[in-house]
Design an enzyme around this catalytic site. Structure first.
Site, PDB file in Angstrom:
ATOM      1  N   LYS A 136      -4.905 -13.642   2.101  1.00 52.90           N
ATOM      2  CA  LYS A 136      -3.760 -12.768   1.846  1.00 52.90           C
ATOM      3  C   LYS A 136      -3.274 -12.909   0.408  1.00 52.90           C
ATOM      4  O   LYS A 136      -2.926 -11.910  -0.239  1.00 52.90           O
ATOM      5  CB  LYS A 136      -2.627 -13.103   2.821  1.00 52.90           C
TER       6      LYS A 136
ATOM      7  N   GLN B 118       3.263 -17.783   8.616  1.00 56.17           N
ATOM      8  CA  GLN B 118       1.983 -17.847   9.305  1.00 56.17           C
ATOM      9  C   GLN B 118       2.098 -18.600  10.634  1.00 56.17           C
ATOM     10  O   GLN B 118       2.646 -19.695  10.691  1.00 56.17           O
ATOM     11  CB  GLN B 118       0.942 -18.530   8.413  1.00 56.17           C
TER      12      GLN B 118
ATOM     13  N   ASP C 107       5.331  -8.132   9.094  1.00 58.51           N
ATOM     14  CA  ASP C 107       4.403  -8.340  10.208  1.00 58.51           C
ATOM     15  C   ASP C 107       4.730  -7.415  11.375  1.00 58.51           C
ATOM     16  O   ASP C 107       3.912  -7.204  12.267  1.00 58.51           O
ATOM     17  CB  ASP C 107       4.461  -9.796  10.687  1.00 58.51           C
TER      18      ASP C 107
END
Length: 295
Positions: A53, A97, A120
């Site tokens: 990412k 994460q 997200d």
């Protein structure tokens, strides 16, 4: 029939090039989209994913604020960092994460993220907006799946779609998006799961089969009708002594056999995976535009 392979790598590259051009235009106005990334601990898969990412952000011109914390970081320390990023105007998106260490309440941390920076698409506020069809950050993997289907030229409107899997991350949001009155949906959707009596009875009638269960060979050739589109979201490790690492990655679909019946199919790896990170970048750019009154 040999199926056309839908390359997630190629589609992700197309979208990233579009985003790169958009970020370049934003930079001329003094706007640099920013993504705050938090990794707690040293889980190898998470490290690999977060590193990918970060590289993707650099590639298209997004500012990445990387925070790698030790596994013994307290919940209060993590929440304080999230609060700091919520208030930081240079940060348009926040990614914590998962999974987090056992001593940290994941739900509490996700709820602490400002919904306006929840790139997200996991915050209940954004989930609720998605369900009722309001503008919201869409969960990255489901949105990526829809982009793959559309860019492969497969018609969604009126299609019979069967999703095998009902997770909060893929199955449920994907089903919701596909039934909506929009260019991302208008499909008729059936969701199958572990308590479905005869999954094959449903998948054999589907124009589009989406497998997202995390179990190899869940979808076999006899479960797919001729000419169907098959999207494989699963990523599984299976032992393989011929590989240096001792394993190889496979999806939820028997790729070789199903490819002989399907019109198009996604591979694993190189299918849905690259799209997830790409749609995270997309959401971050959208967030920057919203924060600056552009949309």
């Amino acid at each position: 029939m040999t199926a056309k392979v839908i390359s997630g790598k190629e589609i992700a590259h197309q979208i990233r090039e579009e985003l790169k051009a958009e970020v370049a235009q934003l930079s001329k106005k003094g706007i640099v989209p920013g993504l705050g990334v938090v990794l707690v601990g040293e889980d190898p898969a998470s490290i690999s994913y977060v590193t990918a990412k970060e590289r993707a952000c650099e590639d298209i011109g997004i500012f990445s604020d990387d925070n790698r914390l030790p596994a013994d970081t307290s919940e209060e320390e993590l929440l304080a960092l999230v609060d700091k990023m919520n208030k930081d105007t240079k940060i348009n998106g926040i990614l914590v994460q998962l999974p987090l260490p056992d001593h940290i309440d994941e739900a509490r941390v996700l709820l602490a993220i400002d919904p306006a920076k929840d790139v997200d698409g996991f915050h209940p506020m954004n989930v609720g907006k998605m369900v009722v069809g309001e503008k919201a950050f869409l969960p990255c993997t489901p949105h990526g799946v829809i982009q793959m289907i559309k860019r492969a030229g497969v018609e969604l409107s009126g299609a019979e779609v069967v999703i095998v899997g009902r997770s909060n991350i893929v199955g449920k949001p994907l089903a919701n998006l596909l039934i909506q009155k929009s260019d991302k949906g208008n499909a008729t959707v059936t969701v199958c799961h572990t308590r479905t009596k005869d999954i094959a009875a449903h998948t054999r009638n589907a124009d589009i089969v989406i497998a997202a269960v995390g179990r190899p060979n869940t979808i076999t050739a006899d479960m797919v009708k001729e000419g169907a589109c098959v999207i494989d979201v699963g990523v599984n490790r299976v032992a393989d002594a011929t590989k240096k690492k001792g394993f190889r990655l496979v999806g939820d679909v028997d790729f070789e056999a199903v490819s002989e019946k399907a019109a198009c199919i996604t591979p694993v790896p190189g299918g849905v995976g690259p799209m997830t990170i790409t749609m995270l970048l997309y959401n971050t750019v959208e967030s920057a535009k919203m924060a600056n009154g552009i949309i």
